[in-house]
Design a protein around this motif. Structure first.
Motif, short mmCIF file in Angstrom:
data_model
loop_
_atom_site.label_atom_id
_atom_site.label_comp_id
_atom_site.label_asym_id
_atom_site.label_seq_id
_atom_site.Cartn_x
_atom_site.Cartn_y
_atom_site.Cartn_z
N UNK A 101 40.45 39.59 51.74
CA UNK A 101 40.87 40.98 51.63
C UNK A 101 41.00 41.43 50.19
N UNK A 102 42.00 42.28 49.90
CA UNK A 102 42.23 42.73 48.53
C UNK A 102 43.66 43.22 48.39
N UNK A 103 44.15 43.19 47.15
CA UNK A 103 45.53 43.59 46.84
C UNK A 103 45.45 44.53 45.63
N UNK A 104 45.90 45.76 45.80
CA UNK A 104 45.84 46.76 44.72
C UNK A 104 47.23 47.05 44.21
N UNK A 105 47.40 46.96 42.89
CA UNK A 105 48.66 47.28 42.22
C UNK A 105 48.56 48.67 41.64
N UNK A 106 49.62 49.47 41.82
CA UNK A 106 49.63 50.83 41.31
C UNK A 106 49.17 51.82 42.37
N UNK A 107 49.61 53.05 42.23
CA UNK A 107 49.23 54.08 43.20
C UNK A 107 47.75 54.38 43.09
N UNK A 108 47.17 54.86 44.18
CA UNK A 108 45.75 55.18 44.20
C UNK A 108 45.37 56.15 43.09
N UNK A 112 46.18 52.62 35.28
CA UNK A 112 46.67 51.25 35.33
C UNK A 112 46.50 50.58 36.67
N UNK A 113 45.89 51.28 37.65
CA UNK A 113 45.64 50.65 38.94
C UNK A 113 44.75 49.42 38.75
N UNK A 114 45.03 48.36 39.47
CA UNK A 114 44.28 47.12 39.34
C UNK A 114 44.15 46.47 40.71
N UNK A 115 42.94 46.13 41.11
CA UNK A 115 42.69 45.53 42.41
C UNK A 115 42.26 44.08 42.24
N UNK A 116 42.92 43.21 42.99
CA UNK A 116 42.55 41.79 43.02
C UNK A 116 41.79 41.57 44.32
N UNK A 117 40.55 41.17 44.21
CA UNK A 117 39.70 41.01 45.39
C UNK A 117 39.67 39.54 45.84
N UNK A 118 39.12 39.34 47.02
CA UNK A 118 39.05 37.99 47.58
C UNK A 118 38.35 37.04 46.61
N UNK A 119 38.95 35.86 46.42
CA UNK A 119 38.38 34.88 45.51
C UNK A 119 38.80 35.05 44.07
N UNK A 120 39.79 35.93 43.81
CA UNK A 120 40.25 36.17 42.45
C UNK A 120 41.75 35.91 42.33
N UNK A 121 42.19 35.69 41.10
CA UNK A 121 43.62 35.68 40.81
C UNK A 121 43.89 36.68 39.69
N UNK A 122 45.13 37.13 39.65
CA UNK A 122 45.60 37.99 38.56
C UNK A 122 46.98 37.52 38.16
N UNK A 123 47.19 37.33 36.86
CA UNK A 123 48.53 37.14 36.31
C UNK A 123 48.81 38.37 35.46
N UNK A 124 49.92 39.03 35.73
CA UNK A 124 50.19 40.30 35.04
C UNK A 124 51.68 40.46 34.76
N UNK A 125 51.97 40.93 33.56
CA UNK A 125 53.35 41.28 33.24
C UNK A 125 53.68 42.62 33.88
#
Length: 329
Positions: A101-108, A112-125
């Protein structure tokens, strides 16, 4: 899931089926919230979810807390979205590892919106609260971590992304999964060790390298190697050398981490192959022959397989297969 339909008398109204589904979703959400408050408690409050999310809440999760670190594994059959006012300050580092699936940070469409898609990682402050949204059938691991120890590693963009199947993430995932199984029985020293290892492994992901000689990481390294081996048991190339290469560690340190478990790498691989062969012999239909099983599970020949199987289970493969046949009535 919260649709409307015609009432029995022909007037407009909510169908009994829709009402039952809504009530089920509401109970599921209440159980999720109660479980979160029990397992995580203060310091990691749940965000406000949208009404559409709570009306159709089909989410499985598990979560635990180790000091100031929270770990959550989540599988949402339904979409998840937060909404509402965002106030205050958050000084956290969060790591998202998305398997599906996918995980989106921030409003549409927000800056600064950022989407993490399948097979990815994100480390974010995370310096201030953010909404998030997932698509249906999203599966992810989320870690909330103290900012002071990790922010200096994130660079000017204050975030790092990469592939979820990299060696460093494999090690972190293996360790966090072990914590689920052991945290209830850990004393203060064990909790501190588990916490320190989580931090060190997150640093390893940020740096894109693991200090495999660090004794504190031995159990995580052994578990990650076992997880990797389990997914390659039928691979003729499977060996300690292959596992070390995939995990970006030395063969010597991989062997040392296994030694702490009391079982060498080669012994673990053979044991797991024998276990899978035994399960195959228990299958009532489509059962492979002994020679086919020997070849599939990478034994030199049938004789080697039969000897190894009998040594472990006290019976030959043929004798074991016969013992699993149900008696005729």
């Amino acid at each position: 899931m919260n649709g409307t339909g015609a009432a029995a008398d022909g007037s407009g109204g909510e169908s009994s089926e829709s009402s039952a589904l809504r009530d089920t979703a509401s109970r599921t959400f209440d159980a999720f919230r109660s479980g979160w408050e029990t397992e995580i408690g203060d310091g990691f409050p749940l965000p406000t979810f949208s009404p559409a999310t709570t009306r159709d809440f089909r989410v499985k999760s598990r979560a635990t807390k180790v000091g100031d670190v929270a770990v959550t594994d989540l599988h949402g059959a339904s979409a998840i979205r937060t909404e509402g006012p965002l106030n205050g300050v958050e000084d956290q580092v969060r790591m998202y590892v998305v398997q599906r699936g996918s995980w989106t940070l921030g409003a549409r469409l927000a800056r600064g919106e950022q989407t993490v898609r399948a097979g990815q990682f994100l480390i974010r402050h995370i310096g201030r609260p953010l909404h998030f949204e997932t698509v249906p059938d999203t599966k992810a691991k989320v870690l909330v971590l103290p900012a002071a120890l990790l922010t200096p590693l994130l660079g000017p963009r204050q975030s790092i992304t990469g592939p979820a199947d990299c060696a460093e993430v494999r090690l972190l995932a293996a360790h966090s999964n072990m914590i689920y199984e052991t945290v209830a029985g850990l004393g203060p020293a064990g909790v501190q060790a588990a916490h320190s290892t989580l931090i060190e492994l997150t640093k390893a992901v940020a740096r894109r390298r693991v200090d495999d000689a660090e004794p504190q990481l031995a159990s995580a390294l052994a578990q990650a190697a076992k997880d990797l081996a389990d997914s390659h048991l039928a691979d003729p190339e499977l060996s300690g050398t292959m596992l070390a290469r995939e995990l970006k560690v030395s063969v010597r340190n991989l062997q040392r981490s296994f030694a702490a478990t009391g079982e060498p790498v080669t012994a673990y691989i053979r044991r797991r192959r024998l276990e899978e062969a035994r399960l195959a012999l228990s299958t009532p239909s489509g059962r492979l022959s002994v020679s086919e099983l020997a070849a599939y599970w990478q034994f030199a020949d049938s004789s080697h397989f039969i000897r190894a199987f009998k040594k472990r289970y006290g019976r030959t493969p043929t004798e074991y297969a016969r013992s699993t046949v149900p008696p005729e009535i």
